[in-house]
Structure formats: structure tokens, C-alpha cells
Design a protein around this motif. Structure first.
Motif, PDB file in Angstrom:
ATOM      1  N   LYS A 293      19.054  42.637  61.508  1.00  0.00           N
ATOM      2  CA  LYS A 293      19.146  43.971  60.911  1.00  0.00           C
ATOM      3  C   LYS A 293      17.886  44.289  60.093  1.00  0.00           C
ATOM      4  O   LYS A 293      17.116  43.409  59.725  1.00  0.00           O
ATOM      5  N   THR A 294      17.721  45.578  59.802  1.00  0.00           N
ATOM      6  CA  THR A 294      16.592  46.028  58.988  1.00  0.00           C
ATOM      7  C   THR A 294      17.115  46.588  57.672  1.00  0.00           C
ATOM      8  O   THR A 294      18.012  47.448  57.661  1.00  0.00           O
ATOM      9  N   LEU A 295      16.547  46.072  56.573  1.00  0.00           N
ATOM     10  CA  LEU A 295      16.918  46.533  55.238  1.00  0.00           C
ATOM     11  C   LEU A 295      15.745  47.281  54.624  1.00  0.00           C
ATOM     12  O   LEU A 295      14.610  46.805  54.645  1.00  0.00           O
ATOM     13  N   GLY A 296      16.022  48.485  54.121  1.00  0.00           N
ATOM     14  CA  GLY A 296      15.006  49.232  53.393  1.00  0.00           C
ATOM     15  C   GLY A 296      15.273  49.160  51.901  1.00  0.00           C
ATOM     16  O   GLY A 296      16.430  49.238  51.470  1.00  0.00           O
ATOM     17  N   ILE A 297      14.231  48.964  51.106  1.00  0.00           N
ATOM     18  CA  ILE A 297      14.369  48.916  49.646  1.00  0.00           C
ATOM     19  C   ILE A 297      13.410  49.941  49.059  1.00  0.00           C
ATOM     20  O   ILE A 297      12.219  49.949  49.359  1.00  0.00           O
ATOM     21  N   ILE A 298      13.935  50.811  48.204  1.00  0.00           N
ATOM     22  CA  ILE A 298      13.116  51.844  47.576  1.00  0.00           C
ATOM     23  C   ILE A 298      13.488  51.933  46.104  1.00  0.00           C
ATOM     24  O   ILE A 298      14.592  51.538  45.693  1.00  0.00           O
TER      25      ILE A 298
ATOM     26  N   THR B 161      10.441  48.375  67.714  1.00  0.00           N
ATOM     27  CA  THR B 161      10.482  47.809  69.070  1.00  0.00           C
ATOM     28  C   THR B 161      10.286  46.303  69.049  1.00  0.00           C
ATOM     29  O   THR B 161      11.046  45.545  69.666  1.00  0.00           O
ATOM     30  N   SER B 162       9.263  45.861  68.348  1.00  0.00           N
ATOM     31  CA  SER B 162       8.919  44.434  68.347  1.00  0.00           C
ATOM     32  C   SER B 162       9.901  43.602  67.535  1.00  0.00           C
ATOM     33  O   SER B 162      10.072  42.401  67.803  1.00  0.00           O
ATOM     34  N   ARG B 163      10.562  44.206  66.535  1.00  0.00           N
ATOM     35  CA  ARG B 163      11.465  43.449  65.666  1.00  0.00           C
ATOM     36  C   ARG B 163      12.928  43.671  66.039  1.00  0.00           C
ATOM     37  O   ARG B 163      13.823  43.347  65.251  1.00  0.00           O
ATOM     38  N   ARG B 164      13.187  44.183  67.216  1.00  0.00           N
ATOM     39  CA  ARG B 164      14.577  44.355  67.634  1.00  0.00           C
ATOM     40  C   ARG B 164      15.273  42.999  67.658  1.00  0.00           C
ATOM     41  O   ARG B 164      14.758  42.026  68.203  1.00  0.00           O
ATOM     42  N   ASN B 165      16.447  42.913  67.039  1.00  0.00           N
ATOM     43  CA  ASN B 165      17.238  41.674  66.931  1.00  0.00           C
ATOM     44  C   ASN B 165      16.599  40.637  66.012  1.00  0.00           C
ATOM     45  O   ASN B 165      16.947  39.453  66.066  1.00  0.00           O
ATOM     46  N   LYS B 166      15.641  41.085  65.167  1.00  0.00           N
ATOM     47  CA  LYS B 166      15.046  40.193  64.160  1.00  0.00           C
ATOM     48  C   LYS B 166      15.171  40.846  62.786  1.00  0.00           C
ATOM     49  O   LYS B 166      15.116  42.069  62.668  1.00  0.00           O
ATOM     50  N   THR B 167      15.353  40.018  61.776  1.00  0.00           N
ATOM     51  CA  THR B 167      15.594  40.528  60.426  1.00  0.00           C
ATOM     52  C   THR B 167      14.296  41.050  59.813  1.00  0.00           C
ATOM     53  O   THR B 167      13.269  40.376  59.833  1.00  0.00           O
ATOM     54  N   THR B 168      14.361  42.265  59.281  1.00  0.00           N
ATOM     55  CA  THR B 168      13.189  42.884  58.669  1.00  0.00           C
ATOM     56  C   THR B 168      13.577  43.521  57.339  1.00  0.00           C
ATOM     57  O   THR B 168      14.617  44.180  57.240  1.00  0.00           O
ATOM     58  N   ILE B 169      12.752  43.305  56.333  1.00  0.00           N
ATOM     59  CA  ILE B 169      12.937  43.939  55.028  1.00  0.00           C
ATOM     60  C   ILE B 169      11.694  44.785  54.753  1.00  0.00           C
ATOM     61  O   ILE B 169      10.574  44.275  54.761  1.00  0.00           O
ATOM     62  N   ILE B 170      11.910  46.071  54.512  1.00  0.00           N
ATOM     63  CA  ILE B 170      10.796  46.981  54.255  1.00  0.00           C
ATOM     64  C   ILE B 170      10.936  47.543  52.844  1.00  0.00           C
ATOM     65  O   ILE B 170      11.925  48.231  52.535  1.00  0.00           O
ATOM     66  N   ILE B 171       9.961  47.257  52.009  1.00  0.00           N
ATOM     67  CA  ILE B 171       9.893  47.849  50.672  1.00  0.00           C
ATOM     68  C   ILE B 171       8.898  48.995  50.738  1.00  0.00           C
ATOM     69  O   ILE B 171       7.793  48.845  51.264  1.00  0.00           O
ATOM     70  N   ALA B 172       9.274  50.133  50.218  1.00  0.00           N
ATOM     71  CA  ALA B 172       8.387  51.291  50.332  1.00  0.00           C
ATOM     72  C   ALA B 172       8.636  52.261  49.194  1.00  0.00           C
ATOM     73  O   ALA B 172       9.689  52.252  48.542  1.00  0.00           O
TER      74      ALA B 172
END
Length: 585
Positions: A366-371, A520-531
Motif C-alpha cells: 500500500k501507499t501512505l501519504g503523510i502531510i 506503476t513501478s511500486r505497484r504491490n510494494k509499500t511506499t510512504i510519501i511525505i509531502a
């Protein structure tokens, strides 16, 4: 004061080589001590009128053999000792660098790069000089003095004459005891001021572009000049003390020689000793003066290096804040689900907590966004995830394992981290992108560059990916540096990728392309985006809004807009800014 264990450990490891070198120097000086006796015997033969061609040849042969033997053995011994000294310098610098890499970020937040360089350059060189020059000159001096004393006692020179001539030398131990601690303390201050100068210079060189833009060169020169003045004052105090000390030892030796000439000359006139004995005595005592000078140099150098050795030992005794527990296990390969429970954290020495009662789950893939606003704790959270700082036990788990129970290498190898100000090294662009795997193919490096939207810019350089960057990547613009750092994160392809405001320096169109490639490249991989820009995280499976160290909102982009909270306010401000920018365009 720390024990000089660094130096003792090296000496013990190479004791047999040092023993052979010292033996060679010892034999060389014993042979050298025969010189006055041969010359004295020749003088007596000359005085007695028994000089012959064969006597001259015999004496010349003996002096020639003494000179050759001394030169060869002393040269071999000194070469070996000097070579070992250089080896110590090499090994110690490697050991220091390895130790620096193990220290935690908290240490570097309190100590500048210049201080680290001072240990590597100034202190290591000081200790190397002491063991190279110290062992050579100490062996030379001690053995020569002992050999001279033995040769004098075995000669026919009256014992009472020898003892009278030695009276001034009895003061040497008292001089050493008096001056030694003073020289060492002043040397410590010199090394500390040198470290401060190195730190100041490194900082000012790093900020030279800012200095020029603000036209404050005179102010910077003044600040650096103050640091240099402190070094000069400390060094002058050390030089004065060292000069007095180094002058006293040969002065005492000179007094012995004066007594020998006066008293020995009187006895020669009276016929109590021969001219040959008088010549031998003065030569023996003259040979002692130089070793005394060497002993003064050695003690002076040793006191200086002692200060450096204490600094090095203290540095190597610093323990990292982040350490693996006994029995730490590697993180399970591919583990990427993150569970954070009741996480509260305060930086060392801080009065307030940076994070309070954080509960968060990021499912694998999953992808988590932190703001949040600046200082809300976003970067602190990922630093604890990476164990840059130590989280409380049991608060952060990856794949079911407490991060504190896993090995640091396995934890960090499975997390790709791209900070806002990604550091670039003074090497090629290719090596910077392939930082995590220098042996990876060119095709994969190029693919990562395309994902980060930097490929076209790189190919505009005449040497392409082989373009060498300046210090900290100064060859590239801010946006290009950030995208090159992003390419490094894409290439690592870790189970968990953390982007810490990593697209803040790119335009909106480029940001959109990067985010699309990321999805696209991180599909099915864990991603954390701080922005700070909502556009970078609006696609995330879940978004958390942080404020003053706590999570104040969570949900998808649409859910958060519907809540009419801080997220909606930030979105409205950013949308208005975008419309105003488009209107001006």
C-alpha cells in the motif's frame, strides 16, 4: 585520562618487527661507540712516536668498518620503523573512518565535519611522528649513551674523572619531570584549536557561495582570522616551553664537556692521564650531547602526541546511540507491512516530545501519504522507522518483528529512503544513481533515471551518465539533484520506499510524471510519501495529517476533503496559489 591502548595495541601486534629494527639500531650504536677508543689509541700511538704505515692503514680500516656497519644497520632499522609508522597512520585512519560510519546521527548533530577531519589528519599524523621518530631517536640515544658509558668504564680513564664529568647530567630527570606535563597540556590546547580551525574552514568553504552572494567576505575573513590567532597564541606558548626544555638538555651535556676539557686538561698536563685518554674522554662526552638533544626532541614529541593519542582514544571510545542487541536477527526478506503502536518520542535534550501517541498501519503493497505543517513530526517518524534514532521498544514493527530486535544492515537494506536534500557525491552521475549497487547494469541505471524524469537532462551533458559532479552535486540544479536522488531510490527497488518531500523542487508537470511512474513501478510494494504539496499524495491509499507531533486526520483524499479539517484548509490554500500562478502566466 585514557590509556594509550590504540598505540599499545599496534605495538603489540608488530612487536617482533620492532624488535628486529631496534636490534639493528642497537648494534649500530654499539659499533659507533668504538670510534673514540680507536681514535684515542691512534693518538697515543702517534704521541709515542710509534706511528707507522701499517698503523695508519689499520686505524683507517677500523674507522671505515665502523662507519659502514653503523650506516647500514642504522639505515635498515630506521627504514623499518618509519615504514611501520606509516602503516600505523594508514590503519588508524581506516579504523577512524569505520568508527565514524558506526556513529549515530545524534553525534553528528553535535560535532562538525571539521572536527572529524582534525582527528584523521592532525592527531593521527602527530602520533605517527612520535612512534617513527620517537623509537628511532630513543633507541639511538639510549643505546649510544649506555655504550659510551660502558666504553668509558672499560677504558683506562680514571673513574673519578668520569663521575665528575657526569654531575650535570644528574639534573636531566628533574628537568623532564618538570617540563613534561606543561608541554603535554599546551599541546592539548594546540590540537583542540587546530580542530576548531578545521571545523571553521570546512563550514566556510561549504558556504562560500552564500558568502559571496551576500558580499560578507571581510566578516568571514575576520572570523577565520580569530580562529587562526588562537592557534598562533597556543602554538607560541608551546614553542616557548618546548624551546626552553630542548635547550636545557644539550646545555647540561655541554657543561659535562666543559668540565671534561677543564679538569681532564689539567690532569693531562699533570701527566695523570694520556693525551689519548683526554681525546677519547672529550669525544665520548661529545657523543653524549647529541643523544641528549635527541632525548629532548623525543620527550617533546611524545608529550605532544600524548595529547593527540588521548583525543583519538576518546574518539574511538564513543559508543553509537543506535546499537544492535545481542542476538539481533535479520529482518525477514521482503517484509514490508508496518505497524506503529503508541509511539511517543522526544529528541535527546529536548523539553517537548516530537511525536505523541502515534498509531499507524501500512499494509504490504500500500501507499501512505503523510502531510502536515513544518515541524509536525513527519521526518521524525521515518527516522525512527530507519532507526536513525531509537524508537521505544515494541512501538514499530515490520513484518511482525520489532525493528529494535533486527540487525541494522538488514533493516536499512530493505528500506529505500530519499530525503528532500538528497546528497550527491563528487563522482559520476552513474555512480550516484547506482549508489546501492555499483555493479548494476547501465540499462537499469538509465531506466531509473527515466522514472525520475532526469534522463533527458543527463543526456544533454557531453559525457552523459559519466559526467562527474562537483562537490555535493553542484554541477546540477536543485531540481536535477533532487531527481537524481530520486533515481537512486527507484534503482534500489526496496520492499519499502520512503520519499521525504522528494519532489518539492520540481515543477507540477514533472511531479505528475514522477508520481505516475512511481505508482506503476511500486505497484504491490509499500511506499510512504511525505509531502507539503497535496498533489504528490492525493493518489495514496491512505493519507495521515500530522500537527504538533500527533495524527489529527486520516483517510483518503476525498474523505479528508469532506471532513473540512486541516487537510481541506491546506488544499484550498494550494489550489488558490495554483490559480493565481496560472493567472499571472
Amino acid at each position: 585520562m585514557q590509556s594509550p591502548r590504540l598505540l599499545l595495541g599496534y605495538l603489540k601486534a608488530n612487536w617482533y618487527i620492532y624488535a628486529c629494527a631496534i636490534l639493528a639500531i642497537t648494534v649500530a650504536n654499539v659499533v659507533q661507540s668504538l670510534y673514540p677508543r680507536v681514535l684515542g689509541d691512534f693518538t697515543d700511538t702517534l704521541q709515542a712516536g710509534g706511528i707507522t704505515r701499517s698503523a695508519i692503514i689499520d686505524s683507517s680500516r677500523k674507522l671505515f668498518l665502523i662507519g659502514i656497519t653503523f650506516g647500514v644497520l642504522a639505515g635498515i632499522g630506521q627504514y623499518v620503523v618509519m615504514r611501520l609508522g606509516r602503516r600505523f597512520e594508514f590503519v588508524t585512519r581506516q579504523k577512524l573512518f569505520a568508527h565514524f560510519t558506526r556513529l549515530s546521527e545524534n553525534y553528528y548533530s553535535k560535532n562538525g565535519v571539521g572536527k572529524m577531519l582534525s582527528y584523521v589528519m592532525n592527531d593521527v599524523t602527530s602520533v605517527r611522528e612520535s612512534i617513527s621518530m620517537g623509537i628511532n631517536q630513543t633507541t639511538n640515544a639510549v643505546i649510544l649513551i649506555i655504550s659510551v658509558m660502558v666504553m668509558m668504564s672499560l677504558s683506562s680513564i680514571p673513574v673519578y674523572l668520569i663521575l665528575v664529568c657526569m654531575i650535570p647530567l644528574l639534573a636531566i630527570p628533574f628537568v623532564v619531570v618538570l617540563f613534561g606535563p606543561m608541554i603535554r597540556n599546551r599541546s592539548m590546547k594546540v590540537q583542540e584549536s587546530l580542530a576548531k580551525m578545521t571545523e571553521t574552514a570546512e563550514e566556510q568553504f561549504g558556504g562560500i557561495r552564500v558568502t559571496k552572494k551576500f558580499a560578507v567576505e571581510p566578516i568571514m575573513r575576520g572570523r577565520f582570522g580569530q580562529t587562526v590567532d588562537r592557534i598562533a597564541d597556543n602554538q607560541l606558548r608551546l614553542v616557548r616551553m618546548s624551546s626552553i626544555f630542548q635547550a636545557l638538555l644539550p646545555f647540561l651535556g655541554g657543561l659535562s664537556l666543559i668540565i671534561a676539557i677543564a679538569f681532564g686538561g689539567y690532569l693531562t698536563i699533570q701527566g695523570s692521564i694520556t693525551i689519548g685518554h683526554f681525546v677519547a674522554l672529550t669525544l665520548y662526552l661529545r657523543m653524549i650531547v647529541n643523544p641528549l638533544q635527541q632525548i629532548g626532541n623525543v620527550i617533546n614529541t611524545m608529550q605532544r602526541s600524548r595529547a593527540s593519542l588521548v583525543r583519538l582514544n576518546n574518539m574511538l571510545s564513543v559508543q553509537p546511540d543506535i546499537r544492535e542487541i545481542d542476538g539481533a536477527k535479520p529482518l525477514a526478506s521482503g517484509a514490508s507491512d508496518i505497524h506503529i503502536r503508541q509511539l511517543s518520542f522526544a529528541y535527546p535534550g529536548a523539553d517537548q516530545q516530537a511525536l505523541r501517541n502515534i498509531d499507524l498501519t501500512v499494509a504490504s503493497g500500500k501507499t501512505l501519504g503523510i502531510i502536515g505543517k513544518t515541524g509536525s513530526g513527519k521526518t521524525t517518524l521515518v527516522k525512527l522507522l530507519l532507526r536513525v534514532y531509537e524508537p521505544p521498544e515494541g512501538t514499530i514493527r515490520i513484518g511482525g518483528d520489532d525493528v529494535r530486535s533486527t540487525t541494522l544492515a538488514s533493516l536499512r537494506s530493505q528500506i529505500g529512503y530519499v530525503p528532500q536534500d538528497g546528497f550527491l557525491f563528487s563522482t559520476t552521475i552513474r555512480d550516484n544513481i547506482a549508489f546501492s549497487n555499483r555493479g548494476i547494469s547501465v540499462e537499469k541505471v538509465e531506466h531509473a533515471a527515466k522514472q525520475a524524469q532526469i534522463y533527458t537532462n543527463i543526456m544533454e551533458f557531453p559525457e552523459g551518465f559519466e559526467t562527474k559532479l562537483g562537490e555535493r552535486g553542484i554541477t546540477l540544479s536543485g531540481g536535477q539533484r533532487q531527481r537524481t536522488s530520486l533515481a537512486r531510490g527507484f534503482l534500489k527497488d526496496a520492499p519499502i520506499l520512503v520519499l521525504d518531500d522528494s519532489v518539492s523542487a520540481v515543477d507540477a508537470v514533472t511531479e505528475t510524471d514522477i508520481i505516475d511512474n512511481l505508482r506503476t513501478s511500486r505497484r504491490n510494494k509499500t511506499t510512504i510519501i511525505i509531502a507539503h504539496r497535496i498533489s504528490a499524495i492525493k493518489h495514496a491509499d491512505e493519507i495521515v495529517v500530522m500537527d504538533k507531533g500527533t495524527i489529527v486526520q486520516r483517510g483518503t483524499h476525498d474523505q479528508l476533503l469532506a471532513q473540512k479539517g486541516l487537510y481541506a484548509s491546506l488544499y484550498a490554500i494550494q489550489e488558490e496559489g495554483t490559480r493565481n500562478a496560472e493567472g499571472k502566466a
